[in-house]
Design a protein around this motif. Structure first.
Motif: not given
Length: 436
Positions: A238-245
């Motif tokens: 849901r929140f990949p770190p690359s898109e949602y740091p």
């Protein structure tokens, strides 16, 4: 803002209040004792006024003082007149939250849970300050380095000052609320009401967008690897770190009370060196090296009213620390023990310990007069903090006492009990001897 003296990597001095401290720098040929007046600084920089003087007495041996290097502040710590250097960005992402439920005890419960959750989803946790009568940065009271032995953490202050503009710049700040699917129409209001608004405003954070989602936000580290890995996979999906740091949550990603499987995390919450030195000096002055027993009493009007709802239910506030639902239901005495039970159990503990002092921490009634009538003829002195606002002293004294008796339902007692368990100290609770 913090200063780190050279040669003392684990000792930080807060500039949030005026402090007189000393730093001792030792060379092979010389000892330098430097007196520092550290004055209150602005949040992001710290410039000394012209009238502040730094003096040093150099004590040299008979061989002279050749090749002496004196470094007051060491890199990468903050230097006078400079902002702190930026930090490297963690590609695994960051987790932020508002510690906006309850006072210190509840916030401490949530912090333990948030640490467990951050470890489970493998994001760096920005530890918020404790909201007492003023905001207290975590590293003012506890050693950040010791907590970093458990997981990647930094203070919220450092995140805002040294990372936010790079990893979470203004214009791209999203806040998230966790709602069940049944609340699809609910709006996410990150700053609506107090303390939510004042908390984020204290860090000059405005949200450009607010969103909601439905995902598990609790982690019990005693669960199987499969359960914990599944939790991480859901969050990464849901929140990949690359898109949602950065994930900034309205509330803590933690249950109340803390899961029993996460209590071990408390062993990494060690008092700062500055706090330990200050508090141990008071302990030595007050108790002269004698044994002392500490007790925690909750009996203010708000607590009395709350305890009216405690009797007969399976769990009430922090009651799992001393009573599991499988054992018995919560009793009124666990929440609000009688004066006689408090006097009797405390006196018994003092006699069994051979203690010469009693320290009472309370939010209201201390029973100091009653205790003195019983204990002073026995040669036992009675002490209180003198103010219900002296939270730090109460917490430290209760944590360090030779024996402690607390309130089964209180989250402050719960913090103290975990702190004592982590160092092998013995504890007990009022209200367990006479179940209703």
């Amino acid at each position: 803002m913090f200063f780190q003296p050279s040669g003392s990597s684990d000792r930080w001095f807060s500039s949030s209040e005026m402090v007189l401290n000393y730093v001792q720098v030792v060379s092979s040929k010389i000892a330098v004792v430097i007196l520092l007046w550290i004055i209150s600084c602005e949040v992001y920089t710290c410039e000394l006024p012209d009238d502040i003087k730094i003096t040093a007495d150099i004590l040299a041996d008979n061989q002279g003082t050749d090749n002496v290097e004196v470094s007051i502040f060491e890199s990468p710590g903050i230097k006078l007149g400079q902002a702190k250097p930026k930090l490297d960005i963690d590609p695994r992402g960051y987790l932020l939250y508002c510690p906006c439920m309850g006072r210190f005890g509840n916030q401490a419960e949530h912090l333990v849970g948030a640490l467990a959750f951050a470890k489970a989803i493998d994001r760096t946790l920005a530890i918020p300050p404790f909201r007492t009568y003023v905001n207290v940065p975590f590293s003012d009271w506890f050693q950040l380095e010791r907590m970093q032995e458990f997981h990647r953490v930094l203070t919220m202050e450092d995140f805002v000052e040294r990372l936010a503009q790079d990893v979470w710049p203004s214009g791209k700040r999203v806040g998230y609320c966790v709602y069940p699917l049944s609340m699809k129409k609910a709006e996410c209001q990150m700053k609506q009401g107090s303390p939510f608004g004042p908390f984020w405003d204290s860090f000059h954070v405005d949200f450009d967008k607010m969103d909601k989602f439905s995902l598990p936000v609790h982690a019990d580290l005693s669960n199987s690897d499969h359960v914990l890995n599944t939790l991480k996979e859901k969050w990464d999906s849901r929140f990949p770190p690359s898109e949602y740091p950065v994930i900034a949550l309205k509330g803590a990603p933690a249950p109340y009370p803390v899961f029993s499987g996460n209590r071990f995390i408390q062993q990494y919450m060690k008092w700062s060196v500055t706090v330990a030195i200050q508090m141990n000096e008071i302990i030595q002055r007050m108790f002269s090296g004698d044994k002392f027993v500490a007790i925690h009493l909750r009996n203010g009007l708000d607590w009395v009213r709350a305890c009216e709802h405690a009797k007969g239910i399976r769990q009430f506030m922090a009651s799992p620390q001393c009573n599991t639902p499988a054992e018995r239901n919560v009793t009124h005495a666990m929440c609000l023990p009688s004066e006689q039970d408090i006097l009797t159990l405390t006196t018994r503990a003092l006699e069994q310990e051979g203690a010469k002092h009693l320290y009472i921490a309370t939010d209201s009634e201390s029973y100091e007069k009653q205790f003195k009538e019983i204990l002073e003829p026995k040669g036992i002195q009675v002490h209180t903090a003198g103010s219900t606002l002296d939270l730090l002293q109460d917490l430290y004294f209760m944590s360090e006492a030779d024996y402690f008796i607390g309130n089964c339902v209180s989250s402050v007692t719960s913090f103290v009990k975990r702190q004592r368990d982590s160092s092998g100290r013995r504890s007990n609770f009022f209200g367990l001897d006479k179940p209703e």
